[in-house]
Design an enzyme around this catalytic site. Structure first.
Site, mmCIF file in Angstrom:
data_model
loop_
_atom_site.group_PDB
_atom_site.id
_atom_site.type_symbol
_atom_site.label_atom_id
_atom_site.label_comp_id
_atom_site.label_asym_id
_atom_site.label_seq_id
_atom_site.Cartn_x
_atom_site.Cartn_y
_atom_site.Cartn_z
ATOM 1 N N ALA A 169 0.828 -1.208 0.000
ATOM 2 C CA ALA A 169 0.000 0.000 0.000
ATOM 3 C C ALA A 169 0.856 1.249 0.000
ATOM 4 O O ALA A 169 1.634 1.498 0.892
ATOM 5 C CB ALA A 169 -0.925 0.004 1.213
ATOM 6 N N GLN B 40 1.393 0.143 7.254
ATOM 7 C CA GLN B 40 0.538 -0.004 6.081
ATOM 8 C C GLN B 40 0.906 0.969 4.975
ATOM 9 O O GLN B 40 0.808 0.645 3.793
ATOM 10 C CB GLN B 40 -0.929 0.192 6.476
ATOM 11 C CG GLN B 40 -1.932 -0.104 5.380
ATOM 12 C CD GLN B 40 -1.867 -1.541 4.902
ATOM 13 O OE1 GLN B 40 -1.384 -2.412 5.613
ATOM 14 N NE2 GLN B 40 -2.342 -1.783 3.688
ATOM 15 N N GLU B 41 1.329 2.171 5.347
ATOM 16 C CA GLU B 41 1.639 3.194 4.351
ATOM 17 C C GLU B 41 2.900 2.878 3.557
ATOM 18 O O GLU B 41 2.896 2.898 2.333
ATOM 19 C CB GLU B 41 1.806 4.560 5.037
ATOM 20 C CG GLU B 41 0.517 5.242 5.421
ATOM 21 C CD GLU B 41 -0.214 5.826 4.218
ATOM 22 O OE1 GLU B 41 0.356 5.846 3.108
ATOM 23 O OE2 GLU B 41 -1.363 6.251 4.397
ATOM 24 N N SER B 42 4.003 2.648 4.243
ATOM 25 C CA SER B 42 5.296 2.569 3.557
ATOM 26 C C SER B 42 6.099 1.325 3.890
ATOM 27 O O SER B 42 7.148 1.111 3.290
ATOM 28 C CB SER B 42 6.149 3.788 3.917
ATOM 29 O OG SER B 42 6.491 3.751 5.301
ATOM 30 N N TYR C 87 -7.486 -0.601 3.946
ATOM 31 C CA TYR C 87 -6.484 0.180 4.676
ATOM 32 C C TYR C 87 -6.893 0.359 6.139
ATOM 33 O O TYR C 87 -6.110 0.119 7.056
ATOM 34 C CB TYR C 87 -6.344 1.535 3.982
ATOM 35 C CG TYR C 87 -5.402 2.517 4.631
ATOM 36 C CD1 TYR C 87 -4.055 2.520 4.309
ATOM 37 C CD2 TYR C 87 -5.863 3.468 5.541
ATOM 38 C CE1 TYR C 87 -3.184 3.448 4.874
ATOM 39 C CE2 TYR C 87 -5.004 4.388 6.116
ATOM 40 C CZ TYR C 87 -3.670 4.375 5.780
ATOM 41 O OH TYR C 87 -2.814 5.283 6.348
#
Length: 677
Positions: free
Chosen positions: A21, A528-530, A637
Site C-alpha cells: 500500500a 501499512q503506508e510505507s 487500509y
C-alpha cells in the site's frame, strides 16, 4: 489479429506500480546518475537506459545497450525486453528463441513472466494447443482474466455434447465475473458463444455497460436480434446507452420484448450516476419485467446505491427479491451480494444480511469477512452455539476478523510465542540465492516493484524456518518491508518482532508524545503506508515513511511553523515524522477523536469520512463503519491499520488487547466542512 494484450503485459513488468500500500516510484524517461545518494556504475546506468528504451519501444537503442550488459546481474530482464517486443510479430524464429530463454533461465520469475506473454501471444494467433501447453507450466499469472478467457475458449472449442453445454455455462459465468471482459481473450470467447447461440447478446451488452465498456457494448449489441430475427437498430441501442433517461421517458408506459432488454440496459447505465432516477423508472416499469429481470434491475440499482452509502440501498435490493445476484449470467454477482450484505449491515437489517450471505457462492461464504458477520447474524437470532461455530473457524487467525471473532468467543488477543531465531549461518547462506541478489540489485537501482517480484518468487515452497531466516536476511540488508512480508507467510512458527518492527522509535516519541497520539496506532499506520521504506514514493506523489502528499506537507509545515521547510526535505526522517504526526493529530481532532475516521481520512482525505458518517441513520459499530467504506482501498487500509495497532500495543504493553474497543462506535453527524487537505 490483435496483440494489444502482449504490449500491456510487457508494460506491467516495466511499470513501477506498488505491491504494497502506497509505496512505489513512477517510471521516468531520464535517470539521474545516482539513486538514493549512491553514484551508479556505468553498467547500472546502461541497464536503466535499456529499461527506458524498452518502455519507449526503441528496439534499436535497446539492442545497442544489450551488448554492454551481457554480464550484468539483471541481464535476463534485458533479454526479456528484447523478446517481449517481438512476440506480437509473425517471426518464425521467435518460438526457438523463447524456448532458449526458458532453458537459460529455468525456474525464474522472468521466465514465468515471459511464459504468460507467450501463452497470450499463441492464443492471439489461434494456437490453442500451444496456449494450453504453456499455461499448464505457469506458476504465477494463472488468474489473468484474458488467459482464463482464452483457456475457456480453447476447452469449449474442443468439447461436444453435454461437455460443451457445461463449458459454455462456465464460460458465461467467467465473462460475468471478469472485470476486463472487453479484452481480446474475453471478446473472442464472447464471439464464439454468440455464434453458437450459447449466450445472449443482451447479457453481454448489460455486462459491458455495467463495466463502463460502452464502445464494446455497442459493438456486441449489433449481434442482438428482435423476435423476428432482425438485428436491433444500432441507433436505438446507442440512445439507450448514451441518453438513458430520455429513452426511458419515451418508453416507460409500454415495453415490447426488445424494449424490455433496452430498458434494462438504460437503467443499468443510468444507475451508475443517478441511482435515484434509475429507481423511479424501475418502479414505474416494475410489472413489465419478469421476476428474473427485476432481480437484475434492482440488484444493479441497489449496488450503485450501496456504493454511495444511500440508506435506500437495502430497500432497493429487497425489491429484486431472491433473484438479486443469482444465475450464471449475473454480472459480478459476488460483488452485488457483498454490497447487499454491507447495505444490510448499515441498516441494521440482520435477516437481510443473513439472506445475502446465504446466496453467496461457497468460496465467498468462506471469506473471513462473511464468516464473522454471518456468525453475528446467527447470534442476533439467538443461535449462539452456531454463531460460536462460525467464530471458531477464524478466531486463531491474526487478521482483522480473526481478532473480532476471538473477542466474540472471549479469547484474549495476545502475541503468539516467539519461534527460536534462525542461526546466523542460515541467514548468511541466503546471500548465495541469485533471486535475492537480483532483488537487492533492483532495490539499489530504485526499482522496488521489480525487486519485490523477484524477492517474493524466491519464497515459494519455503518452510517456516526458511521464511524466518529469509525475513532476518531482509532485516540484515535494511529491507524492512520484505522482512514483514516474508515473516507474515509463516503458518506455525512466528516472530512478531519481524512482523511488527518499531524502527526510529526515539524520533517517533519525540513527535507523537507531545501531541498525545498513540504511537501504536502511528506504527500501525506507517506499517501499512510505507512498510518503513524511508524513500517510498507512491504513484500519485506521496512521499516518505508517512506517505505525505507535497501539498499536505506544505499545509502542515505552515500550520506548525516548521523552520526551513522545503519539499526536498520531505524524505528526511524527522521532517516526515513531524509533518505526518502533525497531520494525523489534525484529522483526529477534526473527526472527534475517532481513530477509525482519522485513519480513513489519512487515506482518502478528511472530507470523505465526514460524508460517509453523514449518511448513517443510526450509530454503528466501528467494524460496521469500516466494512461499509465504499472505497475498497480505504476499506482494506482502515481494517489493516486498526488491526496492526492492536499487535503493536500487545508487543509494547505486554497485555491483552481489544480491537472492538479501539474501533468504538461511529454516530451520525452532519458532514459540515473542513479546511484540511
Amino acid at each position: 489479429m490483435s496483440y494489444r494484450r502482449i504490449a500491456v503485459y510487457t508494460a506491467l513488468v516495466l511499470a513501477l506500480s506498488p505491491v504494497f500500500a502506497g509505496a512505489a516510484a513512477p517510471a521516468a524517461p531520464k535517470r539521474p546518475a545516482a539513486v538514493g545518494g549512491v553514484t551508479l556504475s556505468a553498467e547500472d546506468q546502461a541497464f536503466l537506459d535499456a529499461r527506458d528504451a524498452a518502455q519507449r519501444e526503441n528496439q534499436e537503442r535497446l539492442n545497442q545497450l544489450a551488448s554492454q550488459l551481457r554480464t550484468h546481474p539483471l541481464v535476463s530482464y534485458v533479454e526479456y525486453w528484447q523478446l517481449a517486443a517481438r512476440l506480437r510479430l509473425d517471426d518464425p524464429a521467435i518460438a526457438n528463441e523463447v524456448s532458449n530463454f526458458f532453458a537459460r533461465y529455468p525456474e525464474t520469475y522472468i521466465a514465468d513472466r515471459l511464459r504468460l506473454d507467450w501463452a497470450l501471444a499463441l492464443a492471439g494467433r489461434g494456437d490453442f494447443a500451444g496456449l494450453e501447453r504453456e499455461a499448464a507450466k505457469l506458476v504465477w499469472g494463472t488468474d489473468d482474466g484474458q488467459l482464463r478467457c482464452y483457456l475457456a475458449l480453447a476447452r469449449y472449442r474442443s468439447a461436444v455434447g453435454q461437455q460443451a453445454d457445461l463449458l459454455a455455462r462456465e464460460a458465461r459465468q467467467l465473462l460475468a465475473s471478469t472485470r476486463d471482459s472487453a479484452g481480446d481473450g474475453c471478446v473472442e470467447l464472447t464471439e464464439a458463444l454468440l455464434t453458437d447461440g450459447r449466450i445472449s447478446a443482451w447479457e453481454r451488452v448489460r455486462a459491458l455497460v455495467e463495466q463502463n465498456q460502452l464502445p464494446t457494448a455497442k459493438r456486441i449489441g449489433a449481434r442482438a436480434l428482435d423476435p423476428s430475427g432482425k438485428p436491433v437498430d444500432p441507433k436505438t441501442l446507442a440512445q439507450a446507452i448514451d441518453r438513458p433517461s430520455a429513452w426511458l421517458t419515451a418508453h416507460e408506459r409500454r415495453l415490447t420484448t426488445v424494449q424490455r432488454e433496452l430498458a434494462m440496459v438504460a437503467i443499468a447505465r443510468l444507475a451508475r450516476d443517478k441511482p435515484e432516477e434509475a429507481a423511479e423508472f424501475a418502479n414505474a416499469m416494475n410489472l413489465l419485467f419478469t421476476p428474473e429481470q427485476r432481480g437484475i434491475v434492482w440488484g444493479r440499482i441497489g449496488h450503485m446505491a450501496a456504493l454511495r452509502l444511500m440508506p435506500e440501498a437495502s430497500e432497493w435490493y429487497g425489491r429484486g427479491g431472491d433473484q438479486v445476484g443469482v444465475g450464471p449470467d449475473a454480472v459480478r454477482a459476488t460483488e452485488v451480494l457483498e454490497w447487499q450484505a454491507r447495505a444490510a449491515l448499515r441498516a441494521g437489517d440482520w435477516p437481510l444480511l443473513k439472506r445475502a450471505v446465504d446466496r453467496m457462492p461457497t468460496q465467498l461464504r468462506g471469506d473471513p469477512t462473511w464468516i464473522y458477520w454471518y456468525g453475528r447474524a446467527l447470534q442476533q437470532e439467538g443461535r449462539t452455539p452456531e454463531a460460536h461455530d462460525q467464530y471458531a473457524r477464524i478466531a486463531a487467525r491474526f487478521h482483522f476478523y480473526g481478532k473480532l471473532a476471538a473477542e466474540e468467543l472471549g479469547l484474549p488477543i495476545v502475541v503468539p510465542p516467539k519461534a527460536p531465531p534462525p542461526a546466523p549461518v542460515e541467514v548468511e547462506a541466503l546471500r548465495l540465492n541469485l533471486g535475492f541478489a537480483r532483488a537487492l540489485k533492483f532495490y539499489d537501482l530504485g526499482l522496488r516493484a521489480e525487486g519485490n517480484r523477484e524477492w517474493n518468487w524466491q519464497l515459494r515452497g519455503m518452510s517456516d524456518r526458511q521464511l524466518l531466516a529469509a525475513a532476518e536476511f531482509a532485516r540484515s540488508r535494511g529491507q524492512l518491508d520484505r522482512m514483514i512480508n516474508t515473516s507474515e507467510r509463516t503458518q506455525g512458527e512466528y516472530d512478531f518482532s519481524q512482523r511488527f518492527p518499531v524502527p526510529y522509535r526515539d524520533a517517533m516519541v519525540q513527535f507523537s508524545a507531545p501531541l498525545g497520539l498513540d504511537e501504536n496506532w502511528i506504527y500501525g499506520l506507517i506499517r501499512q503506508e510505507s512498510r518503513f521504506i524511508m524513500d517510498a514514493r507512491s504513484s500519485v506523489g506521496a512521499t516518505g515513511l508517512m506517505q505525505l502528499m507535497p501539498s499536505t506537507a506544505r499545509y502542515v509545515a505552515r500550520k506548525l511553523n516548521v523552520p526551513n521547510y522545503s519539499p526536498a526535505r520531505l524524505n528526511e526522517l524527522e521532517v516526515n515524522l513531524q509533518l505526518g504526526t502533525g497531520y494525523l493529530k489534525m484529522v483526529l481532532d477534526d473527526l472527534d477523536g475517532s481513530t477509525v475516521l482519522a485513519t480513513a481520512a489519512y487515506n482518502a482525505g478528511p472530507g470523505r469520512p465526514r460524508a460517509w458518517r453523514a449518511t448513517l441513520v443510526q450509530p454503528v459499530e466501528g467494524a460496521i463503519f469500516a466494512e461499509t467504506i465504499p472505497f475498497s482501498e480505504t476499506r482494506d487500509y482502515v481494517k489493516k491499520v486498526m488491526s496492526n495497532s492492536v499487535y503493536y500495543a500487545a508487543l509494547s504493553e505486554n497485555r491483552e488487547q481489544s480491537l472492538k474497543s479501539r474501533l468504538g462506535v461511529i454516530a451520525p453527524k452532519i458532514a459540515g466542512t473542513t479546511d484540511l487537505p
